[in-house]
Design an enzyme around this catalytic site. Structure first.
Site, PDB file in Angstrom:
ATOM      1  N   ASP A 147       0.482  -1.568   0.226  1.00 21.72           N
ATOM      2  CA  ASP A 147      -0.108   0.058   0.197  1.00 21.72           C
ATOM      3  C   ASP A 147       1.121   0.829   0.023  1.00 21.72           C
ATOM      4  O   ASP A 147       0.554   2.025  -1.060  1.00 21.72           O
ATOM      5  CB  ASP A 147      -1.284  -0.447   1.008  1.00 21.72           C
ATOM      6  CG  ASP A 147      -1.877  -0.299   0.898  1.00 21.72           C
ATOM      7  OD1 ASP A 147      -2.706  -0.989   0.106  1.00 21.72           O
ATOM      8  OD2 ASP A 147      -3.186  -1.119   2.019  1.00 21.72           O
ATOM      9  N   HIS A 204      -3.896   5.359   5.073  1.00 22.28           N
ATOM     10  CA  HIS A 204      -3.391   5.925   3.545  1.00 22.28           C
ATOM     11  C   HIS A 204      -3.485   7.629   3.912  1.00 22.28           C
ATOM     12  O   HIS A 204      -2.823   8.600   2.702  1.00 22.28           O
ATOM     13  CB  HIS A 204      -4.864   6.329   2.624  1.00 22.28           C
ATOM     14  CG  HIS A 204      -4.739   4.453   2.303  1.00 22.28           C
ATOM     15  ND1 HIS A 204      -3.216   3.970   1.296  1.00 22.28           N
ATOM     16  CD2 HIS A 204      -5.436   3.791   2.453  1.00 22.28           C
ATOM     17  CE1 HIS A 204      -4.109   2.676   0.794  1.00 22.28           C
ATOM     18  NE2 HIS A 204      -5.400   2.070   2.383  1.00 22.28           N
TER      19      HIS A 204
END
Length: 309
Positions: free
Chosen positions: A247, A270
């Site tokens: 990620d 994120h």
């Protein structure tokens, strides 16, 4: 010189959005030099294009979402869950590509970047007559949120170190800290197949907030309070933390160019990854854009070709 790269031909796939649950058709098309990664919502009339960049990241709940504008009607146009595709493009060294989607989310496919790697390999990779650009970090940059943090340090190459702490029996039984140095290991072999994961007890809450509607055993590692429920178990002994690395690679590639830096993080996600990029970009003296006339002068991770490793 180190040249920019795009894919050799058009490729398509169909899947479901992890959070929206909608059917999505995805098409990757070759793009000219200096195009970057551009997403196109071709289900809209007229289609709307969104260039991938850190400033266009909006919603970061459970995924990285690009929005077409900060305000006005285009602020409602988005492409969600871009991080796995961006990770694959970064890992394969692709600089320029057009991404057509028929829904507001990239398909989740098997929950890793492995399917996107296969698509890119199927299309082939071609070099272009333009110098590849890198962002080289010149001084440390760090962001924090309570006990969570993410940091970039100067490094002539690209490596990542990530640690997690979920206090869950199934995760605690695996590696909690991983460092990946792409001067030594292959993205395709060591990172790309690590899947996203979630917990059964969170499903109802997530779906009430419009998330995880397309989640299944086929596209995620699913756990109850004690164990992994997938019949095939884990792909790696460190798959959970490896997916956080996957990620992070995708989130960092949203800066628009490969980074020459060492990334380290604890419990980052994120939102914090995007804050880190924005903090770096805001400090103009903390980085520079560079190219390499000779391949041999480039850092080892980029001088080598891991595309078919």
């Amino acid at each position: 010189m180190m040249r920019q790269r795009t894919i050799g031909s058009l490729v398509r796939t169909t899947g479901v959005g992890l959070h929206s649950g909608e059917r999505v058709e995805l098409t990757l098309r070759p793009a000219a030099a200096d195009t970057g990664i551009v997403f196109h919502r071709v289900d809209l009339d007229p289609p709307v294009s969104i260039r991938s960049c850190a400033e266009r990241v909006g919603d970061t709940r459970m995924a990285s979402t690009l929005t077409a504008a900060d305000e006005g009607p285009l602020a409602q146009v988005r492409v969600a869950t871009v991080e796995h595709l961006m990770s694959a493009l970064a890992g394969m060294g692709v600089d320029n590509v057009h991404v057509d989607v028929t829904a507001p989310e990239i398909p989740i496919l098997d929950g890793s970047a492995g399917s996107f790697v296969y698509l890119i390999q199927s299309a082939g990779i071609v070099e272009q007559r333009a110098e590849k650009q890198f962002i080289r970090l010149l001084e440390p940059v760090e962001v924090r949120d309570g006990d969570k943090w993410a940091r970039l340090d100067p490094h002539f190459g690209f490596k990542l170190r990530f640690s997690i702490d979920f206090a869950h029996p199934a995760i605690d039984a695996t590696e909690q800290v991983v460092e990946v140095d792409f001067a030594k290991v292959s993205y395709v072999k060591e990172v790309s197949r690590a899947r996203t994961f979630g917990f059964m007890q969170d499903v109802e809450t997530l779906r009430a907030h419009g998330l995880a509607k397309g989640g299944s055993f086929g596209n995620a590692i699913v756990m109850d309070e004690y164990r992994v429920l997938n019949e095939d178990g884990l792909r790696f002994g460190d798959e959970f933390v490896k997916h956080k690395i996957l990620d992070a690679i995708g989130d960092l590639y949203l800066v628009g160019h490969p980074l020459l830096a060492a990334y380290s993080a604890h419990k980052s996600g994120h939102a914090l990854n995007n804050r880190l990029l924005r903090e770096m970009l805001a400090r103009e003296h903390a980085w520079e854009r560079v190219g390499f006339v000779e391949r041999r002068d480039a850092p080892r991770p980029f001088a080598l070709d891991w595309s078919h490793a």
